[in-house]
Design an enzyme around this catalytic site. Structure first.
Site, short mmCIF file in Angstrom:
data_model
loop_
_atom_site.label_atom_id
_atom_site.label_comp_id
_atom_site.label_asym_id
_atom_site.label_seq_id
_atom_site.Cartn_x
_atom_site.Cartn_y
_atom_site.Cartn_z
N GLY A 61 27.97 85.11 54.48
CA GLY A 61 26.56 84.99 54.80
C GLY A 61 25.63 85.24 53.65
N ASP A 68 30.21 81.39 63.40
CA ASP A 68 31.45 82.10 63.73
C ASP A 68 31.03 83.44 64.31
OD1 ASP A 68 30.52 82.96 61.31
OD2 ASP A 68 32.47 83.17 60.36
N SER A 78 39.94 81.73 52.60
CA SER A 78 39.56 80.55 53.38
C SER A 78 38.62 79.66 52.58
CB SER A 78 38.86 80.98 54.67
OG SER A 78 39.71 81.76 55.48
N ARG A 79 38.54 78.44 53.04
CA ARG A 79 37.49 77.55 52.53
C ARG A 79 36.21 77.84 53.30
NH1 ARG A 79 39.85 74.18 49.06
NH2 ARG A 79 42.03 73.61 49.37
N THR A 108 35.90 81.39 48.89
CA THR A 108 36.67 81.83 47.73
C THR A 108 37.71 80.80 47.32
OG1 THR A 108 36.33 84.17 48.25
CG2 THR A 108 38.23 83.63 46.89
N THR A 144 30.49 77.91 56.94
CA THR A 144 29.07 77.53 57.02
C THR A 144 28.36 77.70 55.67
OG1 THR A 144 28.45 79.78 57.70
CG2 THR A 144 28.98 78.21 59.44
N SER A 145 29.08 78.07 54.62
CA SER A 145 28.46 78.38 53.33
C SER A 145 28.70 77.26 52.33
CB SER A 145 29.03 79.69 52.79
OG SER A 145 30.39 79.52 52.42
#
Length: 502
Positions: free
Chosen positions: A179, A267, A205-206, A214, A209-210
């Site tokens: 976030g 999420d 994870s890919r 990483t 919502t961003s």
């Protein structure tokens, strides 16, 4: 009726539907007519000893698909791996056992760990449609999971895949709930912790919502889609890794749920906790630091919300045998300069190389998190000095480069070819930056799908700017995406709040 009456030639459609199997049939196809298949019908396809359940898309015109053939999306084709000129048998699948369980959850019933396990099993077998999964994700959102259910869901997600065993060695891990644009501390923390001699197999994870996750950022510099044997070799040799979890079968349902959450653009706390902790447990972690940034435009917007999330994380972690340290951090503005995979990778390397102009806020946050992990690893009270020494001496950078080389080689991040500067419309002090709006600019520019796209932030809250001074630079890989992002930025004057001092 013979088998041929329910058969069609299988062709590759060459269409990427992410991990969702899709089959394309002509409206006049005899199988469609005989079986009563319609658009969005769930269809079972058998080919040899393999089978898959796919969602039907009906072709009503054109001549690209004949009536005696069915075209398979990439995901469906990979599942069946048909030989050349193969035929598939088409039928209605049995109703998934999870369908009635999801319906019960939608109507407010509490679910057991076994019921969550049934949902995970049917999801992995592709027996559930995207609509089924969307209903499940939505029913679990907004306080839809109590703590007992959250524990059950977390255990079921972990049990659906493999769990790594590192013997009696202490395994550390770290996660940020997200976030906050930029804030790419994980690769720096992994570099410091491995340089200190600890084990930290980081499964990432890919983006959901961003503008970057990483895994998206690391992939700019090194391959991240490793299988478990390759990942193990990296960790055994260098003490850590930063790899994408999608190909590891560690809590594999999580990636299916992320695929649903991405277009929904949310999420929930319960899903977040289950996602994070099931992956930590599956990776074999024992002690974990969780970073929760709090700010008015971050994912977690208040101290009360952070406390509620922390309580949920702690309750579930105790139940599944993880020891947590939770760090509540400042989420009032982006961290670092880069927002987007390549730009965030450049920030990481600047910090690791102790380069002039390296973002101090990113460095400080990474050191704080590394200190907490080092303290959890057995050096309580000395973690910060040790983390600084490892970073300043170059040991962390060397460890990072060794990990990258072991994962498949290192590549220097590149800058996008199309860029435009956005300037201040007035003079004054920047008193606030809207995280969500600046992240949207980066996404409209193409991030994370286009790795070099994003935003280069040139100012932060507290800075004095004159009218016409640069605020940020938009980076894009195409002129159209650059114009799209620029138009949105121009329509959002409140994205940077600039006030004259009183």
């Amino acid at each position: 009726m013979n088998d041929r009456d329910h058969s069609l030639r299988l062709l590759p459609a060459g269409i990427d539907t992410y991990s969702h199997p899709v089959v394309y049939m002509h409206a006049d196809c005899h199988v469609c007519q005989a079986e009563g298949f319609q658009a969005l019908t769930r269809v079972r396809i058998d080919c040899g000893k393999k089978w898959v359940i796919a969602t039907l898309n009906v072709v009503t015109g054109g001549d690209w698909l004949s009536t005696d053939a069915a075209a398979l999306s990439n995901a469906a084709w990979d599942a069946l791996q048909p030989a050349e000129e193969a035929w598939g048998q088409f039928s209605h699948p049995d109703p998934p056992a999870a369908a009635s369980i999801i319906r019960a959850k939608v109507y407010g019933e509490s679910l057991s760990e076994g019921q969550f396990g049934t949902i995970m099993k049917d999801a992995l077998a592709r027996r559930l449609s995207d609509l089924d999964l969307a209903a499940f994700v939505t029913a679990c959102a907004g306080g839809g999971l109590d703590i007992a259910e959250n524990i059950g869901l977390t255990r079921a997600m972990q049990a659906a895949g493999e769990t790594l065993d590192w013997g009696d060695r202490l395994v550390l891990d770290k996660h940020c709930v997200g976030g906050l644009p930029g804030n790419r501390t994980t690769p720096i923390v992994v570099a410091i912790v491995t340089a200190a001699g600890h084990l930290i197999p980081k499964i990432s994870s890919r983006a959901i919502t961003s503008p970057a996750g990483t895994a998206d950022t690391m992939e700019v510099m090194t391959p991240v889609a490793l299988d478990i044997p390759a990942m193990r070799r990296v960790v055994e040799t260098h003490g850590g890794c930063v790899v994408w979890g999608g190909g590891l079968q560690l809590s594999p349902v999580d990636d299916l749920l992320i695929r649903i959450e991405r277009p929904l653009d949310f999420d929930s706390d319960g899903q977040l906790v289950a996602s994070v902790l099931s992956k930590k447990a599956a990776a074999g972690a024992k002690r974990v630091v969780i970073d929760i940034p709090v700010g008015p435009t971050a994912k977690v917007r208040s101290q009360a919300a952070a406390a509620a999330l922390s309580s949920r994380l702690e309750a579930v972690s105790v139940a599944i045998g993880l020891e947590l340290t939770i760090q509540i951090s400042d989420g009032s503005q982006p961290v670092g300069q880069g927002i987007g995979p390549a730009l965030e990778a450049i920030d990481i390397l600047k910090v690791l190389r102790c380069a002039p102009g390296a973002p101090a806020d990113l460095r400080d946050r990474a050191l704080t998190l590394a200190r907490l992990l080092l303290d959890m690893g057995g050096g309580a009270g000395v973690g910060l000095n040790k983390a600084k020494d490892l970073l300043d001496s170059g040991a962390a950078e060397r460890s990072f480069m060794e990990i990258c080389e072991a994962q498949g080689g290192f590549s220097e991040p590149k800058v996008a070819p199309h860029r435009i500067m956005i300037v201040a419309s007035r003079s004054g002090i920047i008193t606030a930056i809207d995280n969500r709006r600046i992240a949207r600019v980066a996404k409209l520019a193409g991030a994370p799908q286009r790795a070099r796209a994003g935003v280069l932030l040139l100012t932060h809250s507290g800075d004095w700017v004159q009218r016409g001074d640069p605020l940020f630079e938009i980076h894009a890989e195409t002129p159209g995406e650059l114009d799209y992002a620029r138009a949105y930025a121009a329509s959002q004057p409140a994205m940077f709040r600039i006030e004259e001092p009183t």
